[in-house]
Enzyme design. Structure first.
Site, PDB file in Angstrom:
ATOM      1  N   THR A  50       0.748  -1.058   0.026  1.00 47.52           N
ATOM      2  CA  THR A  50      -0.120  -0.029  -0.138  1.00 47.52           C
ATOM      3  C   THR A  50       0.880   1.343  -0.045  1.00 47.52           C
ATOM      4  OG1 THR A  50      -1.815  -1.168   1.196  1.00 47.52           O
ATOM      5  CG2 THR A  50      -1.610   1.295   1.369  1.00 47.52           C
TER       6      THR A  50
ATOM      7  N   ALA B 177       2.633   2.518  -3.217  1.00 51.75           N
ATOM      8  CA  ALA B 177       1.630   2.676  -4.448  1.00 51.75           C
ATOM      9  C   ALA B 177       1.927   3.947  -5.158  1.00 51.75           C
ATOM     10  CB  ALA B 177       0.201   2.665  -4.152  1.00 51.75           C
TER      11      ALA B 177
ATOM     12  N   GLY C  97      -1.769   5.645  -8.477  1.00 54.57           N
ATOM     13  CA  GLY C  97      -2.989   6.409  -7.732  1.00 54.57           C
ATOM     14  C   GLY C  97      -3.964   5.244  -7.806  1.00 54.57           C
TER      15      GLY C  97
ATOM     16  N   GLU D 216      -3.407   6.474 -17.068  1.00 56.85           N
ATOM     17  CA  GLU D 216      -2.559   4.971 -17.147  1.00 56.85           C
ATOM     18  C   GLU D 216      -3.180   4.122 -18.178  1.00 56.85           C
ATOM     19  OE1 GLU D 216      -0.579   4.916 -12.775  1.00 56.85           O
ATOM     20  OE2 GLU D 216      -2.493   3.696 -12.968  1.00 56.85           O
TER      21      GLU D 216
ATOM     22  N   ASP E 297       1.246 -15.589   2.584  1.00 52.56           N
ATOM     23  CA  ASP E 297       0.953 -16.153   3.699  1.00 52.56           C
ATOM     24  C   ASP E 297      -0.452 -16.333   3.810  1.00 52.56           C
ATOM     25  OD1 ASP E 297       3.739 -15.703   4.053  1.00 52.56           O
ATOM     26  OD2 ASP E 297       3.497 -14.471   5.958  1.00 52.56           O
TER      27      ASP E 297
ATOM     28  N   HIS F  12       4.542  -5.947 -14.293  1.00 58.42           N
ATOM     29  CA  HIS F  12       4.515  -4.676 -14.568  1.00 58.42           C
ATOM     30  C   HIS F  12       5.610  -4.133 -15.526  1.00 58.42           C
ATOM     31  CE1 HIS F  12       4.585  -0.085 -14.252  1.00 58.42           C
ATOM     32  NE2 HIS F  12       3.543  -0.215 -13.512  1.00 58.42           N
TER      33      HIS F  12
ATOM     34  N   ARG G 232      -1.361  -3.365 -19.598  1.00 59.10           N
ATOM     35  CA  ARG G 232       0.039  -3.797 -19.063  1.00 59.10           C
ATOM     36  C   ARG G 232       0.362  -4.974 -19.515  1.00 59.10           C
ATOM     37  NH1 ARG G 232      -0.208  -2.335 -13.063  1.00 59.10           N
ATOM     38  NH2 ARG G 232      -0.266  -0.254 -13.700  1.00 59.10           N
TER      39      ARG G 232
ATOM     40  N   HIS H 163       4.369  -8.137 -10.183  1.00 58.45           N
ATOM     41  CA  HIS H 163       3.704  -6.929  -9.688  1.00 58.45           C
ATOM     42  C   HIS H 163       2.457  -7.099  -8.709  1.00 58.45           C
ATOM     43  CE1 HIS H 163       3.002  -2.463  -9.198  1.00 58.45           C
ATOM     44  NE2 HIS H 163       1.919  -2.611  -9.810  1.00 58.45           N
TER      45      HIS H 163
ATOM     46  N   GLU I  98      -5.510  -7.363  -2.029  1.00 54.46           N
ATOM     47  CA  GLU I  98      -4.972  -7.894  -2.935  1.00 54.46           C
ATOM     48  C   GLU I  98      -4.929  -9.744  -2.460  1.00 54.46           C
ATOM     49  OE1 GLU I  98      -1.232  -6.644  -4.022  1.00 54.46           O
ATOM     50  OE2 GLU I  98      -0.615  -8.199  -5.356  1.00 54.46           O
TER      51      GLU I  98
ATOM     52  N   ARG J 248      -5.567  -6.804 -14.119  1.00 59.24           N
ATOM     53  CA  ARG J 248      -6.037  -5.828 -13.411  1.00 59.24           C
ATOM     54  C   ARG J 248      -5.617  -4.400 -14.070  1.00 59.24           C
ATOM     55  NH1 ARG J 248      -3.462  -2.120  -9.870  1.00 59.24           N
ATOM     56  NH2 ARG J 248      -1.617  -3.414  -9.962  1.00 59.24           N
TER      57      ARG J 248
ATOM     58  N   SER K 154      -6.477  -1.377  -7.724  1.00 65.36           N
ATOM     59  CA  SER K 154      -6.455  -2.279  -6.495  1.00 65.36           C
ATOM     60  C   SER K 154      -6.489  -1.422  -5.364  1.00 65.36           C
ATOM     61  CB  SER K 154      -5.273  -3.150  -6.680  1.00 65.36           C
ATOM     62  OG  SER K 154      -4.081  -2.341  -7.137  1.00 65.36           O
ATOM     63  N   LEU K 155      -5.887  -0.124  -5.262  1.00 62.87           N
ATOM     64  CA  LEU K 155      -5.929   0.388  -3.860  1.00 62.87           C
ATOM     65  C   LEU K 155      -7.281   0.646  -3.821  1.00 62.87           C
ATOM     66  CD1 LEU K 155      -3.203   3.209  -3.713  1.00 62.87           C
ATOM     67  CD2 LEU K 155      -3.744   1.409  -2.112  1.00 62.87           C
TER      68      LEU K 155
HETATM   69  P1  FAD Z   1      -0.680  -4.759   1.435  1.00 65.98           P
HETATM   70  O1  FAD Z   1      -0.763  -3.358   1.466  1.00 65.98           O
HETATM   71  O2  FAD Z   1       0.382  -5.534   0.908  1.00 65.98           O
HETATM   72  O3  FAD Z   1      -0.562  -5.262   3.024  1.00 65.98           O
HETATM   73  C1  FAD Z   1      -0.393  -6.631   3.339  1.00 65.98           C
HETATM   74  C2  FAD Z   1      -0.353  -6.501   4.804  1.00 65.98           C
HETATM   75  O4  FAD Z   1      -0.306  -7.886   5.338  1.00 65.98           O
HETATM   76  C3  FAD Z   1       1.177  -5.966   5.297  1.00 65.98           C
HETATM   77  O5  FAD Z   1       0.779  -5.245   6.347  1.00 65.98           O
HETATM   78  C4  FAD Z   1       1.857  -7.155   5.628  1.00 65.98           C
HETATM   79  O6  FAD Z   1       2.941  -6.920   6.548  1.00 65.98           O
HETATM   80  C5  FAD Z   1       0.808  -8.207   6.250  1.00 65.98           C
HETATM   81  N1  FAD Z   1       1.109  -9.431   6.062  1.00 65.98           N
HETATM   82  C6  FAD Z   1       1.487 -10.326   5.191  1.00 65.98           C
HETATM   83  N2  FAD Z   1       1.399 -11.689   5.705  1.00 65.98           N
HETATM   84  C7  FAD Z   1       1.098 -11.709   7.016  1.00 65.98           C
HETATM   85  C8  FAD Z   1       0.948 -12.632   7.861  1.00 65.98           C
HETATM   86  N3  FAD Z   1       1.095 -13.795   7.878  1.00 65.98           N
HETATM   87  N4  FAD Z   1       0.794 -12.242   9.274  1.00 65.98           N
HETATM   88  C9  FAD Z   1       0.587 -10.787   9.639  1.00 65.98           C
HETATM   89  N5  FAD Z   1       0.847  -9.956   8.657  1.00 65.98           N
HETATM   90  C10 FAD Z   1       1.196 -10.428   7.576  1.00 65.98           C
HETATM   91  N6  FAD Z   1      -2.255  -0.338  -7.050  1.00 65.98           N
HETATM   92  C11 FAD Z   1      -3.026   0.917  -7.229  1.00 65.98           C
HETATM   93  O7  FAD Z   1      -4.339   0.689  -7.325  1.00 65.98           O
HETATM   94  N7  FAD Z   1      -2.527   1.997  -7.568  1.00 65.98           N
HETATM   95  C12 FAD Z   1      -0.980   2.212  -7.746  1.00 65.98           C
HETATM   96  O8  FAD Z   1      -0.548   3.075  -7.897  1.00 65.98           O
HETATM   97  C13 FAD Z   1      -0.313   1.045  -7.338  1.00 65.98           C
HETATM   98  N8  FAD Z   1       1.178   1.043  -7.287  1.00 65.98           N
HETATM   99  C14 FAD Z   1       1.668   0.001  -6.484  1.00 65.98           C
HETATM  100  C15 FAD Z   1       3.097   0.094  -6.573  1.00 65.98           C
HETATM  101  C16 FAD Z   1       3.937  -0.733  -6.002  1.00 65.98           C
HETATM  102  C17 FAD Z   1       5.350  -0.746  -5.871  1.00 65.98           C
HETATM  103  C18 FAD Z   1       3.276  -1.956  -5.742  1.00 65.98           C
HETATM  104  C19 FAD Z   1       3.880  -3.021  -5.086  1.00 65.98           C
HETATM  105  C20 FAD Z   1       2.120  -2.129  -5.828  1.00 65.98           C
HETATM  106  C21 FAD Z   1       1.106  -1.167  -6.263  1.00 65.98           C
HETATM  107  N9  FAD Z   1      -0.158  -1.288  -6.357  1.00 65.98           N
HETATM  108  C22 FAD Z   1      -0.869  -0.169  -6.829  1.00 65.98           C
HETATM  109  C23 FAD Z   1      -1.025  -2.647  -6.038  1.00 65.98           C
HETATM  110  C24 FAD Z   1      -1.599  -1.974  -4.608  1.00 65.98           C
HETATM  111  O9  FAD Z   1      -0.551  -1.097  -3.881  1.00 65.98           O
HETATM  112  C25 FAD Z   1      -1.828  -3.164  -3.751  1.00 65.98           C
HETATM  113  O10 FAD Z   1      -2.638  -4.024  -4.549  1.00 65.98           O
HETATM  114  C26 FAD Z   1      -2.502  -2.774  -2.410  1.00 65.98           C
HETATM  115  O11 FAD Z   1      -2.079  -1.848  -1.785  1.00 65.98           O
HETATM  116  C27 FAD Z   1      -2.789  -4.088  -1.701  1.00 65.98           C
HETATM  117  O12 FAD Z   1      -3.265  -3.603  -0.387  1.00 65.98           O
HETATM  118  P2  FAD Z   1      -3.506  -4.800   0.872  1.00 65.98           P
HETATM  119  O13 FAD Z   1      -3.975  -3.899   1.967  1.00 65.98           O
HETATM  120  O14 FAD Z   1      -4.359  -5.941   0.231  1.00 65.98           O
HETATM  121  O15 FAD Z   1      -2.057  -5.454   1.091  1.00 65.98           O
HETATM  122  C1  SIN Z   2       2.127   2.083 -11.349  1.00 64.25           C
HETATM  123  O1  SIN Z   2       1.945   3.347 -10.865  1.00 64.25           O
HETATM  124  O2  SIN Z   2       2.405   2.180 -12.481  1.00 64.25           O
HETATM  125  C2  SIN Z   2       1.365   1.314 -10.887  1.00 64.25           C
HETATM  126  C3  SIN Z   2      -0.074   1.326 -10.545  1.00 64.25           C
HETATM  127  C4  SIN Z   2      -0.852  -0.044 -10.398  1.00 64.25           C
HETATM  128  O3  SIN Z   2      -0.084  -0.970 -10.358  1.00 64.25           O
HETATM  129  O4  SIN Z   2      -2.151   0.058 -10.216  1.00 64.25           O
END
Ligand code: FAD
Ligand code: SIN
Length: 529
Positions: A47, A50, A53, A113, A213, A234, A282, A343, A367, A378, A383-384
């Site tokens: 998260t 990201a 946006g 995008e 996990d 990506h 993508r 990604h 995710e 996607r 995804s955010l």
């Molecule tokens: P995460 O934010 O990945 O959080 C997972 C959490 O689970 C973390 O706190 C981790 O420590 C915890 N965890 C994992 N396993 C365990 C366990 N066994 N026990 C306890 N805790 C655990 N999406 C967009 O829509 N826009 C963007 O611009 C964008 N840019 C991105 C850029 C990057 C570099 C990356 C990697 C991804 C990007 N994405 C983007 C995708 C998006 O960020 C993620 O899909 C989204 O943030 C996932 O949120 P989440 O809460 O599901 O998981």
């Molecule tokens: C990016 O900023 O290119 C990543 C955006 C996303 O994964 O949704």
């Protein structure tokens, strides 16, 4: 079951990204006692990283139906229409709620995008959107009654004799290499919000703790898992010779602002390959790049952003500019070396938009879950938005209605562990055979390699071994799903099966170490019970 400690809660949430915090806050608003477990500090997942946006149809020339059709187009026939419609409808209000909490979001000069037919990317701090979302959510969490346990890793689900979830086994992480101090959290509902499994591949945008996990926990407990073969690569992550693990993302928004993918001779890579050129979906861009890289015998290409100029790069893309400069590359004056990398997991634990999985008492959001919103690929920046929406909806549902506390709880039977020493070889095998270009022979080889990994003889349960077991399980599931899907669709591309067949979800179930696969039609209405 030996246990050093015990916690009790109405709801236990695993993960402190956008999805987990949103779920915890919503359930707590209804007065529920919520325990939140996070492997590292609050955040620690994708998260806060990201960049591009959050997609929301708020522009004057936009509306939900366009956002819907762009999402379905990218999803290549595997999106659940009702889930997409609900997501798209909720997105503008979700942005509004973040603003009400004090987020500094750019809601007028919207970004563009790949795959979006309109400017609809809400962002913050140029390319630091995730950091702003994380700042707001972490502050709300700190001010809430949610009981947060950092440095605590969920290990296994506790279920009753009828297979209903009633808590978790978890481990407190001590200093490096130390055995985990295991305990139990009993709760009326469990929400897995553990993110994806990008670390299963050699290079990825995902941080170190994103090891699948939650997927492995749900698998061992027998929950349905959906569409795991669809791993999004990506197109542009910063390439560095011999790099492994998490690499800086070079946001797609740069291409939205005019940056161009070029080869060693400076020629545009995407010219003539797709009507949208550098802003093609993508999967199309990543596959074109991989093909060019393989054909030319190089290991990377370049993203030329020099035409944007110093002011735009430093103001609108401070994260990318800083990451490049930290590695001796100045994007103002030279093209950025880039290559595709793992990604995003489009598949995951089968769940509805309120997080309900196939197991009573078990919920999954963000995710980690596969709600059908993303289908086979996607759409950028969906995804955010999805994590915020599904997290909130699941927490709100549990705030209004909680299952009974289950009794006589037990963890699932475990196979032998996998030594952490195997982790690099597992990632090599996944990248070689389950990367952008796949075929049946390679996937069979991959499965043979995964099945022949020698069991661990390490005593005690450490963070490293738990994560390696998760990665091994995630890899087995992805390889099985990818081998069985003998077609090319979205981000699953089989060179030996280049055409697209009927639109069917794949559903996997882990049964005593064996993986059963079935297919599920796309549903027009409703979510899985
Ligand atoms: P995460 O934010 O990945 O959080 C997972 C959490 O689970 C973390 O706190 C981790 O420590 C915890 N965890 C994992 N396993 C365990 C366990 N066994 N026990 C306890 N805790 C655990 N999406 C967009 O829509 N826009 C963007 O611009 C964008 N840019 C991105 C850029 C990057 C570099 C990356 C990697 C991804 C990007 N994405 C983007 C995708 C998006 O960020 C993620 O899909 C989204 O943030 C996932 O949120 P989440 O809460 O599901 O998981
Ligand atoms: C990016 O900023 O290119 C990543 C955006 C996303 O994964 O949704």
């Amino acid at each position: 079951m030996e246990s050093d400690w015990e916690l009790n809660a109405d709801v236990v949430v695993v993960g402190s990204g956008a999805a987990g915090i949103s779920a915890a806050l919503a359930a707590a608003t209804h007065g529920r006692h919520v325990v939140l477990l996070s492997k590292g500090e609050v955040g620690g997942g994708a998260t806060a990283l990201a960049q591009g946006g959050m997609a929301a149809a708020i522009g004057p020339d936009d509306d939900g139906s366009l956002h819907c059709s762009d999402t379905m187009q990218a999803g290549a026939g595997l999106c659940e229409p009702s889930a997409v419609a609900a997501l798209v409808a909720a997105a503008p209000n979700t942005i509004e709620q973040l603003n009400r909490r004090g987020a500094r979001l750019e809601c007028t000069a919207l970004g563009l995008e790949a795959g979006h037919s309109r400017r609809r990317i809400v962002h913050a701090g140029g390319d630091a959107t995730g950091a702003e979302v994380h700042r707001i959510l972490a502050a709300a969490l700190a001010a809430s009654p949610v009981e947060v346990h950092c440095g605590t890793i969920a290990l296994d689900l506790l279920t009753d004799a009828d297979g209903r979830a009633g808590g978790l086994v978890a481990g407190v992480i001590g200093s490096s290499g130390q055995p985990l101090r295991t305990g139990v959290v009993k709760a009326r509902a469990v929400v897995l919000a553990t993110g994806g499994f990008g670390q299963a591949f050699v290079t990825t945008t995902s941080p170190a703790g994103i090891t699948g996990d939650g997927l492995a926990i749900a698998a061992r407990a027998g929950a349905d898992l959906r569409d795991l073969e669809f791993v999004q690569f990506h197109p542009t992550i910063l390439w560095q010779q011999g790099a492994r693990g998490r690499q800086p993302l070079i946001t797609e928004a740069l291409r939205g602002a005019g940056a161009v993918l070029v080869d060693a001779a400076g020629l545009p890579v995407m010219a003539g390959r797709h009507p949208l050129g550098d802003l093609a979906p993508r999967d199309v861009v990543a596959a074109a790049m991989q093909e060019q890289i393989t054909r030319s015998g190089t290991d990377h290409l370049w993203l030329d952003a020099t035409a944007l100029g110093r002011a735009a790069l430093e103001k609108d893309f401070p994260t990318v500019t800083a990451a490049c400069r930290a590695r001796g590359i100045d994007p103002v004056t030279e093209p950025i070396p880039v290559a595709p990398g793992a990604h995003y997991a489009c598949g995951g634990i089968r769940a509805g938009l309120d997080g309900q999985t196939s197991m009573p008492g078990l919920f999954s959001v963000g995710e980690a879950a596969a709600t059908g919103v993303h289908g086979a690929n996607r759409l950028a920046s969906n995804s955010l938005t999805e994590s915020l929406i599904t997290g909130h909806r699941a927490g709100d549902l549990l705030g209004r209605h909680l299952p009974e506390q289950r009794r006589n709880l037990r963890p699932p039977a475990h196979g032998p562990g996998v030594s952490a020493a195997h982790r690099p070889a597992l990632a090599e095998a996944m990248s070689r055979h389950a990367g952008i270009a796949r075929d049946a022979a390679g996937l069979r080889r991959l499965l043979a390699e995964l099945n022949s990994v020698s069991p661990s003889d390490e005593s005690g349960l450490s963070l490293a071994t738990v994560e390696t077991v998760s990665l091994h399980t995630a890899s087995l599931l992805v390889a099985t799903a990818a081998l069985a899907r003998a077609e090319s669709r979205g981000c699953h591309r089989r060179s030996d099966a280049p055409t697209t067949g009927p639109s069917r979800h794949s559903v996997l179930r882990w049964r005593n170490g064996r993986i059963d696969r079935s297919e599920q039609p796309i549903q027009e209405i409703g979510v899985p019970a």
